[in-house]
Design a protein around this motif. Structure first.
Motif, PDB file in Angstrom:
ATOM      1  N   ASN A 128     -46.513  73.711 -75.927  1.00 44.42           N
ATOM      2  CA  ASN A 128     -45.956  72.411 -75.756  1.00 44.42           C
ATOM      3  C   ASN A 128     -46.260  71.801 -77.044  1.00 44.42           C
ATOM      4  OD1 ASN A 128     -45.118  69.954 -75.225  1.00 44.42           O
ATOM      5  ND2 ASN A 128     -46.125  69.767 -73.253  1.00 44.42           N
TER       6      ASN A 128
ATOM      7  N   ARG B  86     -47.232  67.943 -77.215  1.00 41.99           N
ATOM      8  CA  ARG B  86     -48.425  67.660 -76.514  1.00 41.99           C
ATOM      9  C   ARG B  86     -49.609  67.796 -77.459  1.00 41.99           C
ATOM     10  NH1 ARG B  86     -51.525  64.416 -74.166  1.00 41.99           N
ATOM     11  NH2 ARG B  86     -53.222  64.809 -73.003  1.00 41.99           N
TER      12      ARG B  86
ATOM     13  N   GLU C  26     -49.764  65.165 -79.963  1.00 41.82           N
ATOM     14  CA  GLU C  26     -50.149  63.810 -79.205  1.00 41.82           C
ATOM     15  C   GLU C  26     -51.741  63.608 -79.261  1.00 41.82           C
ATOM     16  OE1 GLU C  26     -46.287  62.682 -76.314  1.00 41.82           O
ATOM     17  OE2 GLU C  26     -48.197  63.609 -75.600  1.00 41.82           O
TER      18      GLU C  26
ATOM     19  N   GLU D 212     -52.509  73.404 -69.467  1.00 43.16           N
ATOM     20  CA  GLU D 212     -51.276  72.183 -69.465  1.00 43.16           C
ATOM     21  C   GLU D 212     -51.711  70.946 -70.037  1.00 43.16           C
ATOM     22  OE1 GLU D 212     -48.478  70.268 -66.193  1.00 43.16           O
ATOM     23  OE2 GLU D 212     -49.735  71.931 -65.605  1.00 43.16           O
ATOM     24  N   GLU D 213     -52.980  70.458 -69.956  1.00 42.47           N
ATOM     25  CA  GLU D 213     -53.374  69.427 -70.425  1.00 42.47           C
ATOM     26  C   GLU D 213     -53.457  69.328 -72.058  1.00 42.47           C
ATOM     27  OE1 GLU D 213     -57.797  66.930 -71.001  1.00 42.47           O
ATOM     28  OE2 GLU D 213     -57.653  68.158 -69.167  1.00 42.47           O
TER      29      GLU D 213
ATOM     30  N   GLY E   9     -51.448  71.680 -73.660  1.00 42.89           N
ATOM     31  CA  GLY E   9     -50.166  72.114 -74.100  1.00 42.89           C
ATOM     32  C   GLY E   9     -50.201  73.616 -74.733  1.00 42.89           C
TER      33      GLY E   9
END
Length: 371
Positions: free
Chosen positions: A210, A213, A216, A264-265, A267
């Protein structure tokens, strides 16, 4: 007295009286009285319409002149691409320009530089002539790019090359590497449960899945690095040194499972992890080497005793067999004599009798003499 002015076929004249523009002159010969103070400016119609010292607006009121001119106005937020007979000539910046339309066909392509990305209708073959006004960014096949105007995210860019005008809007492209990457933790000092301070070299492999992500997050690599440190301290701190040395693979499995919970946190897809080295203090190395040496010696003594026991058991079994079987006993005697004879240069025997018995008696005599 007359002043003669000749204008060629590829020229046009501009007549001025006492500094004021009067009219356009077509090719031909003209005579003017000197006392009338005429001035004629002759222009080449193959070149842009420029009168030195005069503003262009002065001539735009002449309808006859305008019929032979192409006028282009470039706004403050524009660039204009100028073509002559279909060939690119130059880029025009804000201002007003005039070109003779008699010999060549002029076309103008207006570009709004408030929208920085070059549109598709701009032929990429002319870009080398626009390096001062165009900037480019390239996204590799293994990357994902993100386009920012004035630090505001616009969209994600797929692999390729992109061109943008240099103008009032600031353009920036950030790229994220999507290939498999490796992070190494070198020489991490950690204390075990039994208060032994050691150093670990740890490694993990991951891929960014991701990219937005990851973009960011500030200091993306550093944050993953800190997470690895914390997880290692959490797990190793619950183990004694002996357990850690026996369960290095379990350390990797625990860290990898915890990292995947964070995937997931971040990415990120975490692929693998492992302990490369466990580095002990010098004193601890000496202690472990002593213990290891003692263990190996004990193992060697155990093996020696086992072999001696097996050898004694074998001799006992052989003795029982020879006691029960005279032929086997005699064969063993012959084998024994053979080994003795290997140590003797020559043997001389006289008289009759059984050879084996005589050799046996001879050996017996030698033993008695030796006493």
């Amino acid at each position: 007295m007359f002043k003669k002015v000749t204008i060629q076929a590829d020229q046009r004249g501009l007549l001025f009286h006492k500094g004021s523009y009067v009219k356009k002159l077509i090719p031909g010969t003209y005579h003017y009285l000197l006392w009338s103070q005429p001035t004629v400016v002759v222009l080449n119609i193959a070149k842009p319409f420029v009168v030195e010292g005069k503003d262009l607006q002065l001539f735009l009121q002449d309808e006859d002149l305008l019929r032979e001119l192409d006028i282009v106005r470039v706004q403050d937020h524009e660039y204009v691409l100028h073509y002559e007979d279909g060939q690119f000539v130059q880029l025009l910046k804000p201002g007003v320009y005039a070109y003779w339309s008699i010999l060549k066909k002029h076309t103008f392509l207006h570009m709004d530089i408030r929208k920085p990305e070059l549109p598709a209708e701009v032929d990429r073959s002319i870009l080398p002539k626009l390096t001062a006004n165009v900037q480019s960014y390239e996204i590799a096949s293994y990357e994902s790019g993100f386009l920012f105007y004035d630090h505001v995210l616009q969209r994600e860019l797929s692999p390729g090359k992109y061109y943008f005008w240099r103008g009032p809007v600031s353009v920036m492209v950030k790229t994220i590497d999507l290939r498999q990457q490796q992070m190494d933790l070198i020489g991490q000092e950690i204390m075990t449960e039994d208060k032994v301070t050691l150093r670990l070299n740890f490694v993990c492999q991951y891929k960014i899945v991701n990219p937005l992500r990851a973009l960011e997050m500030k200091s993306f690599d550093e944050q993953i690095h800190i997470q690895l440190q914390l997880m290692l301290r959490e797990y190793v701190g619950t183990l004694k040194l002996d357990d850690l040395l026996k369960r290095k693979e379990d350390v990797a499995s625990f860290i990898l499972s915890r990292l995947r919970e964070k995937g997931e946190e971040f990415g990120v897809q975490f692929l693998s992890a492992g302990v490369k080295d466990v580095i002990l203090p010098g004193e601890m190395k000496d202690i472990l080497n002593t213990v290891l040496l003692a263990e190996k010696k004990a193992q060697a003594n155990l093996i020696t005793r086992r072999e001696e026991t097996a050898s004694t058991r074998s001799l006992l079994n052989t003795a029982k067999l020879m006691d029960e079987n005279q032929t086997l006993f005699r064969l063993k005697e012959l084998e024994f004599l053979e080994k003795i004879c290997e140590k003797i240069g020559s043997i001389s025997l006289t008289g009759g009798g059984d050879l084996l018995e005589r050799l046996s008696s001879l050996i017996g005599e030698k033993k008695a003499a030796g006493k």
